[in-house]
Scaffold this motif. Structure first.
Motif, PDB file in Angstrom:
ATOM      1  N   PRO A 221       9.440  -6.963   2.641  1.00 17.01           N
ATOM      2  CA  PRO A 221       8.941  -6.037   1.674  1.00 17.01           C
ATOM      3  C   PRO A 221       7.459  -6.258   1.133  1.00 17.01           C
ATOM      4  O   PRO A 221       6.674  -5.450   1.072  1.00 17.01           O
ATOM      5  N   ALA A 222       7.065  -7.782   0.861  1.00 15.56           N
ATOM      6  CA  ALA A 222       5.902  -8.148   0.334  1.00 15.56           C
ATOM      7  C   ALA A 222       4.886  -7.648   1.605  1.00 15.56           C
ATOM      8  O   ALA A 222       3.778  -7.234   1.317  1.00 15.56           O
ATOM      9  N   ASP A 223       5.182  -7.843   2.862  1.00 15.52           N
ATOM     10  CA  ASP A 223       4.276  -7.448   3.806  1.00 15.52           C
ATOM     11  C   ASP A 223       3.947  -6.037   3.917  1.00 15.52           C
ATOM     12  O   ASP A 223       2.998  -5.556   4.360  1.00 15.52           O
ATOM     13  N   MET A 224       5.185  -5.174   3.731  1.00 10.83           N
ATOM     14  CA  MET A 224       5.134  -3.957   3.777  1.00 10.83           C
ATOM     15  C   MET A 224       4.185  -3.360   2.623  1.00 10.83           C
ATOM     16  O   MET A 224       3.515  -2.510   2.862  1.00 10.83           O
ATOM     17  N   ALA A 225       4.274  -4.025   1.586  1.00 10.89           N
ATOM     18  CA  ALA A 225       3.405  -3.455   0.159  1.00 10.89           C
ATOM     19  C   ALA A 225       2.142  -3.886   0.563  1.00 10.89           C
ATOM     20  O   ALA A 225       1.258  -2.840   0.442  1.00 10.89           O
ATOM     21  N   VAL A 226       1.849  -4.818   1.161  1.00 15.30           N
ATOM     22  CA  VAL A 226       0.335  -5.053   1.515  1.00 15.30           C
ATOM     23  C   VAL A 226      -0.265  -4.202   2.566  1.00 15.30           C
ATOM     24  O   VAL A 226      -1.432  -3.700   2.493  1.00 15.30           O
ATOM     25  N   GLN A 227       0.550  -3.992   3.839  1.00 14.46           N
ATOM     26  CA  GLN A 227      -0.211  -2.919   4.459  1.00 14.46           C
ATOM     27  C   GLN A 227      -0.161  -1.679   4.122  1.00 14.46           C
ATOM     28  O   GLN A 227      -1.309  -0.843   4.386  1.00 14.46           O
ATOM     29  N   LEU A 228       0.762  -1.214   3.258  1.00 12.83           N
ATOM     30  CA  LEU A 228       0.464   0.089   2.674  1.00 12.83           C
ATOM     31  C   LEU A 228      -0.948   0.238   1.745  1.00 12.83           C
ATOM     32  O   LEU A 228      -1.443   1.283   1.683  1.00 12.83           O
ATOM     33  N   LEU A 229      -1.087  -0.820   1.148  1.00 13.91           N
ATOM     34  CA  LEU A 229      -2.238  -0.861   0.321  1.00 13.91           C
ATOM     35  C   LEU A 229      -3.499  -0.957   1.220  1.00 13.91           C
ATOM     36  O   LEU A 229      -4.541  -0.345   1.201  1.00 13.91           O
ATOM     37  N   GLU A 230      -3.778  -2.057   2.076  1.00 13.17           N
ATOM     38  CA  GLU A 230      -4.834  -2.490   2.705  1.00 13.17           C
ATOM     39  C   GLU A 230      -5.140  -1.370   3.764  1.00 13.17           C
ATOM     40  O   GLU A 230      -6.247  -1.101   4.137  1.00 13.17           O
ATOM     41  N   GLN A 231      -4.017  -1.057   4.490  1.00 13.03           N
ATOM     42  CA  GLN A 231      -4.356  -0.022   5.822  1.00 13.03           C
ATOM     43  C   GLN A 231      -4.281   1.395   5.447  1.00 13.03           C
ATOM     44  O   GLN A 231      -4.923   2.285   6.113  1.00 13.03           O
ATOM     45  N   HIS A 232      -3.324   1.509   4.286  1.00 14.26           N
ATOM     46  CA  HIS A 232      -3.213   3.193   4.114  1.00 14.26           C
ATOM     47  C   HIS A 232      -3.556   3.580   2.775  1.00 14.26           C
ATOM     48  O   HIS A 232      -3.542   4.749   1.987  1.00 14.26           O
ATOM     49  N   LYS A 233      -4.117   2.476   1.799  1.00 12.66           N
ATOM     50  CA  LYS A 233      -4.406   2.940   0.456  1.00 12.66           C
ATOM     51  C   LYS A 233      -3.688   3.431  -0.407  1.00 12.66           C
ATOM     52  O   LYS A 233      -3.834   4.462  -1.184  1.00 12.66           O
ATOM     53  N   ILE A 234      -2.179   2.938  -0.226  1.00  2.03           N
ATOM     54  CA  ILE A 234      -0.943   3.417  -1.055  1.00  2.03           C
ATOM     55  C   ILE A 234      -0.535   2.252  -1.871  1.00  2.03           C
ATOM     56  O   ILE A 234      -0.314   1.329  -1.302  1.00  2.03           O
ATOM     57  N   TRP A 235      -0.574   2.477  -3.383  1.00  7.53           N
ATOM     58  CA  TRP A 235      -0.157   1.309  -4.058  1.00  7.53           C
ATOM     59  C   TRP A 235       1.372   1.536  -4.365  1.00  7.53           C
ATOM     60  O   TRP A 235       1.842   2.643  -4.767  1.00  7.53           O
ATOM     61  N   THR A 236       2.195   0.467  -4.084  1.00  2.98           N
ATOM     62  CA  THR A 236       3.678   0.615  -4.417  1.00  2.98           C
ATOM     63  C   THR A 236       4.104  -0.839  -4.796  1.00  2.98           C
ATOM     64  O   THR A 236       3.050  -1.618  -5.245  1.00  2.98           O
TER      65      THR A 236
END
Length: 423
Positions: free
Chosen positions: A369-384
């Motif tokens: 989950p931590a890696d998923m959140a990082v990818q969402l923010l850094e690669q897709h600009k989505i904050w979760t």
């Protein structure tokens, strides 16, 4: 007019002046009279509501569960209250703060279907719930029941109570996809023993968004002589909440979440017959044992946050409770229905519409989950926010009224890309 009367008039007028709401187009005004079902998926209408918010362009905010930011009209009212309290200083604090706090608490009591003599304003859910756990008249050998999915701060308090008072904590695990209400009720029922005094449940589980059948659990527990404390942090102004209908014994919530009150205001409901047996968190002056305000001594605190309660309720009522709930549920089902069943996607929230609303949790097989959140923010600009505990492994996704379907489409595309890459 005497200066004292002038200041009193200023204070009360500041609480009663209507908000300078955004001017909605005639078409949008008409939709305020339409059914929630009509407006739920009307992006043009909600775009007007979105315009009331100041949003950062850096990312798509899908983590509104921690704190619901204030729309600009509410923020301006909050700033007005700050200025007014600062202008009056100690005169306000000594003369008016307690009377106004009672007025705000009364408005919240009306909102949640109870009487003012059973509800006080606290600073947050943790303070409310921990006051009950720590102030309960425990005896050595008493037992409490809770779930591993409950909020960590409350579980910590129960652990402290076990060390301090010699009680036993019986912990259950709520399934992510229950077959029925009865499955949940029976889960808690089996954990109750003749020594059980208090049962804690979530109205809405914060890490998954699952809504629990509170009234059915209360009825079951009461039939066994057990009191029920409800963590309603995510329920107020999100889904219907009525203390009379729920019939719980204690209820705590944070108003800075879905009611959009500034940070630092929560509520504590205590059924009248229980008030006298709870020890306050901070020692109050001598009061009647059944006076709910004896549980509300906080010392000096930011009273301007409490003054904004009436404004936040007005904003909530302008939107409409049913309309807001319908929109939030629509947004959640919009994205969950488009990713459910995709290879690698794991939904940790019930798909039954009655068992969730805005909040849902999604994971990707093989990805932390931590890696998923990082990818969402850094690669897709989505904050979760990443959740990796108690059988729930994924990111909590919490849209808000200002969230658009176009933003959710970006999120859906990101999930598809990430799950494909991970498989």
């Amino acid at each position: 007019m005497k200066k004292r009367d002038f200041l009193r008039t200023m204070t009360y007028s500041a609480l009663s002046t209507p908000l300078a709401w955004l001017s909605l187009p005639a078409s949008a005004q008409q939709l305020l009279n339409s059914s929630p079902e009509v407006t739920a998926n009307d992006d043009a209408f909600w775009q007007e509501i979105r315009g009331a918010y100041r949003l950062k362009p850096d990312y798509i905010n899908l983590e509104n569960g921690y704190y619901n930011i204030l729309p600009t009209p509410l923020l301006e009212r909050h700033i007005e209250h700050i200025r007014e309290v600062n202008y009056q200083g100690s005169y306000y604090m000594r003369k008016f703060q307690f009377e106004n706090k009672r007025k705000m608490a009364a408005r919240v009591a009306e909102l949640v279907g109870t009487t003012p003599d059973q509800l006080v304003l606290t600073r947050n859910t943790t303070e409310s719930m921990d006051m009950i756990i720590g102030g309960y008249p425990w005896q050595p050998g008493d037992e409490a029941v809770m779930a591993e999915q409950d909020y960590g701060a409350m579980l910590d308090m129960f652990r402290q109570a076990a060390k301090r008072f010699g009680i036993k904590n019986n912990i259950v695990s709520v399934p992510n996809h229950p077959a029925s209400d009865e499955e949940i009720v029976e889960l808690y029922a089996k954990a109750i023993t003749p020594k059980t005094k208090l049962l804690m449940i979530c109205h809405m589980i914060n890490i998954s968004g699952q809504i629990l059948p509170v009234r059915k659990i209360c009825d079951m527990a009461h039939s066994k002589g057990v009191e029920v404390m409800v963590d309603g942090a995510h329920a107020i102004a999100h889904i219907p909440v009525n203390m009379t209908e729920l019939d719980c014994d204690y209820y705590g919530a944070s108003l800075h979440k879905w009611l959009c009150v500034p940070l630092g205001v929560g509520l504590l409901y205590v059924k009248k017959k229980h008030i006298g047996k709870i020890w306050p968190l901070l020692a109050p002056a001598e009061k009647a044992t059944d006076d709910i305000t004896r549980l509300n001594h906080l010392g000096t605190h930011p009273v301007h946050c409490e003054l904004t309660v009436i404004d936040s309720i007005e904003f909530f009522r302008m939107i409409g409770a049913e309309r807001k709930e319908a929109r939030l549920r629509f947004l959640q089902q919009y994205w969950t229905s488009r990713v459910a069943g995709l290879p690698g996607i794991v939904l940790n929230t019930p798909t039954d519409a009655a068992r969730s609303c805005a909040i849902a949790n999604v994971g990707i097989k093989g990805m932390k989950p931590a890696d998923m959140a990082v990818q969402l923010l850094e690669q897709h600009k989505i904050w979760t926010v990443a959740i990796d505990t108690a059988g729930i492994h994924g990111c909590r996704i919490t849209p808000n009224l200002y969230t658009t379907t176009a933003e959710l489409d970006v999120f859906i595309g990101a999930l598809k890309k990430m799950s494909s890459a991970a498989s």
